[in-house]
Design a protein around this motif. Structure first.
Motif, PDB file in Angstrom:
ATOM      1  N   ASN A 404       0.757  -1.198  -0.039  1.00 18.94           N
ATOM      2  CA  ASN A 404      -0.039  -0.105   0.087  1.00 18.94           C
ATOM      3  C   ASN A 404       0.841   1.295  -0.066  1.00 18.94           C
ATOM      4  OD1 ASN A 404      -2.618  -1.012  -0.152  1.00 18.94           O
ATOM      5  ND2 ASN A 404      -2.797  -0.915   2.216  1.00 18.94           N
ATOM      6  N   ASP A 436       5.316   6.003   5.314  1.00 21.28           N
ATOM      7  CA  ASP A 436       5.745   6.655   4.071  1.00 21.28           C
ATOM      8  C   ASP A 436       5.718   8.000   3.817  1.00 21.28           C
ATOM      9  OD1 ASP A 436       3.152   7.324   2.769  1.00 21.28           O
ATOM     10  OD2 ASP A 436       2.456   5.396   3.338  1.00 21.28           O
ATOM     11  N   THR A 455     -12.086   1.544  -1.015  1.00 20.55           N
ATOM     12  CA  THR A 455     -10.785   1.566  -1.595  1.00 20.55           C
ATOM     13  C   THR A 455     -11.147   2.853  -2.370  1.00 20.55           C
ATOM     14  OG1 THR A 455      -9.390   0.757  -3.344  1.00 20.55           O
ATOM     15  CG2 THR A 455     -11.653   0.328  -3.698  1.00 20.55           C
ATOM     16  N   THR A 456      -9.929   3.577  -2.785  1.00 20.87           N
ATOM     17  CA  THR A 456      -9.815   4.767  -3.541  1.00 20.87           C
ATOM     18  C   THR A 456      -8.973   4.403  -4.860  1.00 20.87           C
ATOM     19  OG1 THR A 456      -7.520   5.483  -2.448  1.00 20.87           O
ATOM     20  CG2 THR A 456      -9.662   6.338  -1.428  1.00 20.87           C
ATOM     21  N   LYS A 457      -8.854   3.077  -4.916  1.00 19.06           N
ATOM     22  CA  LYS A 457      -7.887   2.954  -6.094  1.00 19.06           C
ATOM     23  C   LYS A 457      -8.783   2.197  -7.268  1.00 19.06           C
ATOM     24  CE  LYS A 457      -4.268   1.282  -3.206  1.00 19.06           C
ATOM     25  NZ  LYS A 457      -3.734   0.263  -2.344  1.00 19.06           N
ATOM     26  N   LEU A 465      -6.629  -3.911   4.109  1.00 17.73           N
ATOM     27  CA  LEU A 465      -6.386  -3.246   5.307  1.00 17.73           C
ATOM     28  C   LEU A 465      -7.499  -4.027   6.401  1.00 17.73           C
ATOM     29  CD1 LEU A 465      -5.706   0.576   4.829  1.00 17.73           C
ATOM     30  CD2 LEU A 465      -4.256  -1.232   5.656  1.00 17.73           C
TER      31      LEU A 465
END
Ligand code: ADP
Length: 504
Positions: A404, A436, A455-457, A465
């Motif tokens: 991620n 990150d 999800t934002t993908k 998660l």
């Protein structure tokens, strides 16, 4: 003396007795000394020699008697000759009996020797009499002995030095990497590894008068390499049998290797099965959620149609909306059911070194991160205590967080760094953070981040998660996130340390 020598001296003695008997006026009294000639011949350990010597002595006794007295009966010398003959006869019988017993013993000894030398099982002859004395001098005996020995490793070390090696067979020499028995160690101390626990158990068995004791340990070869072995110790029940302790040793390296390979194969299989289950799970989620979604769309369209009529039929609209709500609930139930199923899957509970899991997880994502030019920095506190859990599941949690983070960094300008820190949070908890330098998480998304299917993908499933949190919680830990939009996301993971700190 050699056999020929014994035969020669036996014959000389018999002849000397004969001469004395014939030439002196002793009148047969000396003939009893033939017994010595028979005994001398018996020392050759040959049955024939004994019989020939006995027969010769009898002939000489009779010849001497006939030479001196002829055939007339003379009471006293005849009696003396008879006594001599009886003495020779009885001695011969006893000597022959002794010879038979001795031969049986020699045969049995040879049989044992052949077994000792030719068997593929390692055999060690040991003398434990020194150990008996040391054990007798201890203040603790009986039931307390094991406790006492466990608390006194110095005594165990000393005792290992007292178990004297008398002989070892060729199989054991080979197992220990020794070229001859002369190259062999004089006691068992060096043969047993530093962490050996088997000697303590053997001592307890010995002290409690058991006949046998079996166990498993590692034998340290002369070159320092360790060989896993199974052993059986036989204690002699005889009084004074402590001199005569036999240890039979079997090398189980191949069996251990096969066992390890089997375990590895099982782990891989379990992993493959889990991956397959996840695949099946996604297919069934898609299938089960698709049905209520299709029904929602159909009911919605029907509702719209009722609404668009010149005179909208609100009753029908209400019915179709009712359907939409019911189907929506069904979809939500499907999701709840899946979450419960995932929660129920109880993880393995192995004692694990977190460093190893991190090494494995980072190795798995290395290519993926390198592809996006992402640098991974791992900072691990030294000598971390082990945790308890399922190696593959914990590995998957870390892989998920790292992937991620990598995806969040992909294509970003500037430095792309992930920092993985592992430390001791407190005496009971291990802390891991995955930080990150990506875009971070929108504050509106934060509360929903761990929800299934969030999800934002494009093409994202939103299960990663959710599964990570369920897994971590099943291990008694927690998984949370903190993020400042624009300056990256930090996932915090805690796991309880294992209560058993000793690794297998
Ligand atoms: P998926 O990766 O399939 O979207 P996940 O449950 O793993 O499912 O992630 C859910 C969402 O959480 C992602 O779509 C992403 O929006 C957000 N997310 C997860 N990790 C990060 C991260 N390191 N930085 C920014 N957003 C993240």
């Amino acid at each position: 003396m050699s056999r020929a020598g014994l035969r020669f001296w036996s014959a000389v003695l018999a002849f000397a007795v004969f001469m004395v008997d014939v030439l002196t006026p002793l009148e047969g009294a000396v003939a009893v000394l033939y017994v010595v000639a028979v005994l001398l011949a018996a020392r050759t350990n040959r049955r024939n020699d004994i019989i020939i010597a006995a027969a010769g002595c009898i002939v000489l006794t009779l010849s001497a008697y006939l030479t001196s007295h002829g055939l007339q009966t003379i009471a006293s010398p005849a009696l003396r000759a008879l006594v001599s003959l009886a003495a020779i006869g009885i001695t011969t019988l006893l000597v022959l009996q002794n010879h038979a017993a001795h031969s049986a013993l020699v045969q049995s000894e040879q049989r044992y020797r052949r077994m000792f030398d030719a068997t593929r099982i390692g055999v060690v002859e040991e003398d434990w009499s020194g150990l008996r004395a040391a054990l007798d001098s201890l203040p603790s005996r009986g039931a307390d002995l094991r406790d006492y020995l466990a608390r006194h490793p110095d005594f165990i070390r000393h005792a290992r030095g007292l178990a004297r090696i008398v002989d070892v067979n060729p199989a054991l020499q080979k197992m220990a990497g020794a070229s001859s028995s002369a190259a062999f160690i004089e006691n068992v101390d060096k043969l047993l590894g530093e962490n050996d626990r088997s000697f303590l158990d053997a001592l307890v068995a010995f002290a409690q008068g058991e006949r046998f004791h079996e166990g498993e340990t590692e034998l340290v070869r002369l070159d320092g390499r360790k060989v896993p072995v199974l052993f059986t110790i036989t204690f002699s029940p005889r009084f004074g049998g402590d001199h005569d302790v036999l240890v039979f040793v079997v090398d189980i390296t191949e069996r251990k290797q096969a066992q390890d390979a089997l375990l590895a194969a099982q782990a891989e299989l379990a992993h493959a099965a889990r991956v397959a289950t996840l695949g099946e799970l996604s297919a069934s989620i898609a299938h089960e959620v698709n049905q209520p979604l299709a029904a929602i769309v159909t009911s919605g369209e029907a509702g719209l149609r009722w609404l668009r009529r010149d005179v909208p039929d609100l009753k029908e609209v209400a019915t179709t909306i009712g359907h939409v709500v019911a189907q929506g609930r069904r979809a939500s139930e499907v999701v709840t059911r899946i979450r419960t199923f995932l929660k129920k899957a109880s993880p393995q509970k192995d004692v694990l070194l977190i460093g190893e899991i991190i090494d494995e997880a980072t190795a798995l994502v290395a290519r993926e991160l390198a592809k996006d030019d992402v640098a991974l920095i791992v900072e691990t506190e030294p000598d971390l205590s082990p945790v308890r859990g399922d190696r593959i599941q914990l590995q998957q949690v870390l892989v998920n967080l790292l992937i991620n983070a990598g995806q969040a960094l992909s294509g970003r300008p500037g430095s792309r760094t992930i920092t993985l820190r592992v430390s001791t949070a407190n005496s009971e908890t291990l802390a891991i953070t995955v930080q990150d330098s990506g875009p971070g998480i929108h504050p509106d998304d934060l509360p929903r981040l761990f929800d299934p299917f969030f999800t934002t993908k494009d093409g994202g499933m939103g299960m990663g998660l959710a599964i990570c949190r369920t897994t971590v919680e099943a291990h008694g830990g927690r998984l949370s996130v903190a993020s400042t939009p624009g300056s990256g996301a930090t996932f915090h993971l805690t796991l309880p340390f294992s209560q058993e700190h000793a690794l297998p």
